[in-house]
Scaffold this motif. Structure first.
Motif, PDB file in Angstrom:
ATOM      1  N   LYS A  70       0.837  -1.203   0.000  1.00  0.00           N
ATOM      2  CA  LYS A  70       0.000   0.000   0.000  1.00  0.00           C
ATOM      3  C   LYS A  70       0.871   1.253   0.000  1.00  0.00           C
ATOM      4  CE  LYS A  70      -3.742   2.340   2.483  1.00  0.00           C
ATOM      5  NZ  LYS A  70      -4.645   2.324   3.666  1.00  0.00           N
ATOM      6  N   TYR A  71       1.964   1.216   0.768  1.00  0.00           N
ATOM      7  CA  TYR A  71       2.888   2.350   0.821  1.00  0.00           C
ATOM      8  C   TYR A  71       3.510   2.582  -0.551  1.00  0.00           C
ATOM      9  CZ  TYR A  71       6.924   5.160   2.349  1.00  0.00           C
ATOM     10  OH  TYR A  71       7.877   6.135   2.501  1.00  0.00           O
TER      11      TYR A  71
ATOM     12  N   GLU B 271       2.271   1.722  -3.480  1.00  0.00           N
ATOM     13  CA  GLU B 271       1.255   2.213  -4.409  1.00  0.00           C
ATOM     14  C   GLU B 271       0.921   3.678  -4.153  1.00  0.00           C
ATOM     15  OE1 GLU B 271      -1.789  -0.681  -3.775  1.00  0.00           O
ATOM     16  OE2 GLU B 271      -0.927  -2.106  -5.232  1.00  0.00           O
ATOM     17  N   THR B 272       0.900   4.061  -2.876  1.00  0.00           N
ATOM     18  CA  THR B 272       0.635   5.462  -2.529  1.00  0.00           C
ATOM     19  C   THR B 272       1.707   6.380  -3.090  1.00  0.00           C
ATOM     20  OG1 THR B 272      -0.469   4.787  -0.480  1.00  0.00           O
ATOM     21  CG2 THR B 272       0.287   7.065  -0.592  1.00  0.00           C
TER      22      THR B 272
ATOM     23  N   GLY C 198       4.140   0.951  -7.069  1.00  0.00           N
ATOM     24  CA  GLY C 198       3.576  -0.380  -6.875  1.00  0.00           C
ATOM     25  C   GLY C 198       4.281  -1.464  -7.663  1.00  0.00           C
TER      26      GLY C 198
END
Length: 306
Positions: free
Chosen positions: A288-289, A291-292, A296
């Protein structure tokens, strides 16, 4: 003696003979330094067991260097320098790779609140230049420390503005000439507090953004000017690692600030229990980090995940 002769002799040595020569020289040098810096507090070997390991290696003819020598000599010499009318203590840290002095350079670092960032970076470059002039057939730590005392006495009295690096380009001139890079570094693990602190210090001093993930595995991402990312890698890889490698390098020209994905440089744990620095990485949090921060795709590069 012909200039090519020392190299020829080194090429003729077996791996063990090469390590024996280097380790023997290091032990002789540390004995000499201990007799010179003999006042309490002047010299401190950070892990004294390394000396025993070195001696055991030399006494065991069948010992394979890379299997036996798991650590390296690492010590601090404290010298006095003039600051105004008083004398101040400055710590000089010496890290010796196992193949110093014949094939690897000593890593010399100054720890002092008297210098500041600009002077510290200037001195770091000067140390490297000075070490490159040394005769590598013999140990040279005493020469470097003596030279450093003179340099420090001079450096402390000078204005910091003399050492601030000029900007490579102005905001609206030749921005396209900037060479930028994002480095993704993978390590078997990052647990040493010393390494974790050094990673953050070097990244911030070089204006690199990104993150480091301590634990197992260890992951580091730095982005900035390519000259700075490459210097970061040179400094970091010189530490003692079980395994560390560049997983991916992303290069681009110009527009550094617009293409940064991270705000500053921070340590990230990606653990469910943030109080447990030895905790297992929560892969979902890590992905998630990534992708943020528009990264990703690195889950496949790092872990083979689709």
């Amino acid at each position: 003696m012909d200039a090519d002769q020392p190299t020829l002799q080194l090429d003729q040595l077996s791996e063990r003979e090469l390590y024996v020569q280097c380790i023997t020289k290091q032990l002789e040098e540390v004995d000499l330094l201990s007799s010179i810096y003999c006042t309490p507090g002047e010299m401190h070997i950070l892990d004294a067991s390394v000396i025993s390991d070195f001696n055991d290696f030399l006494k065991t003819p069948t010992a394979v260097p890379t299997n036996v020598l798991k650590a390296h000599l690492d010590y601090i010499i404290t010298v006095s320098v003039l600051h105004g009318k008083s004398k101040e203590k400055v710590d000089i840290r010496i890290e010796l790779p196992n193949l110093y002095p014949l094939l690897e350079n000593a890593i010399v670092t100054i720890f002092s609140t008297l210098l500041g960032k600009a002077k510290e970076q200037h001195l770091k470059r000067e140390i490297e230049k000075y070490i490159n002039t040394m005769d590598k057939s013999e140990c040279y730590v005493f020469q470097v420390v003596s030279w450093l005392q003179d340099e420090l006495n001079d450096l402390i009295t000078r204005d910091a503005s003399e050492f601030e690096l000029k900007k490579q380009v102005t905001a609206d001139e030749n921005e396209s000439a900037l060479e930028c890079e994002r480095l993704w570094i993978y390590s078997h693990h990052i647990k040493s507090k010393k390494k974790r602190q050094e990673i953050q210090r070097v990244a911030r001093n070089m204006d690199l953004s990104g993150f480091s993930r301590p634990g197992k595995p260890g992951i580091i991402c730095v982005e900035g000017l390519r000259a700075h990312t490459q210097e970061f890698w040179r400094v970091i890889k010189a530490m003692h690692w079980q395994h560390i490698t560049i997983c991916k390098s992303e290069l681009w020209q110009g527009k550094l600030e617009q293409r940064r994905r991270f705000d500053g440089f921070k340590e990230q744990l990606f653990c469910d229990d943030l109080d447990n620095e030895e905790g297992v990485m929560n892969m979902a949090l890590f992905i998630k980090y990534l992708e943020t921060h528009k990264s990703g795709y690195m889950k496949k590069e790092l872990f083979g995940l689709e």
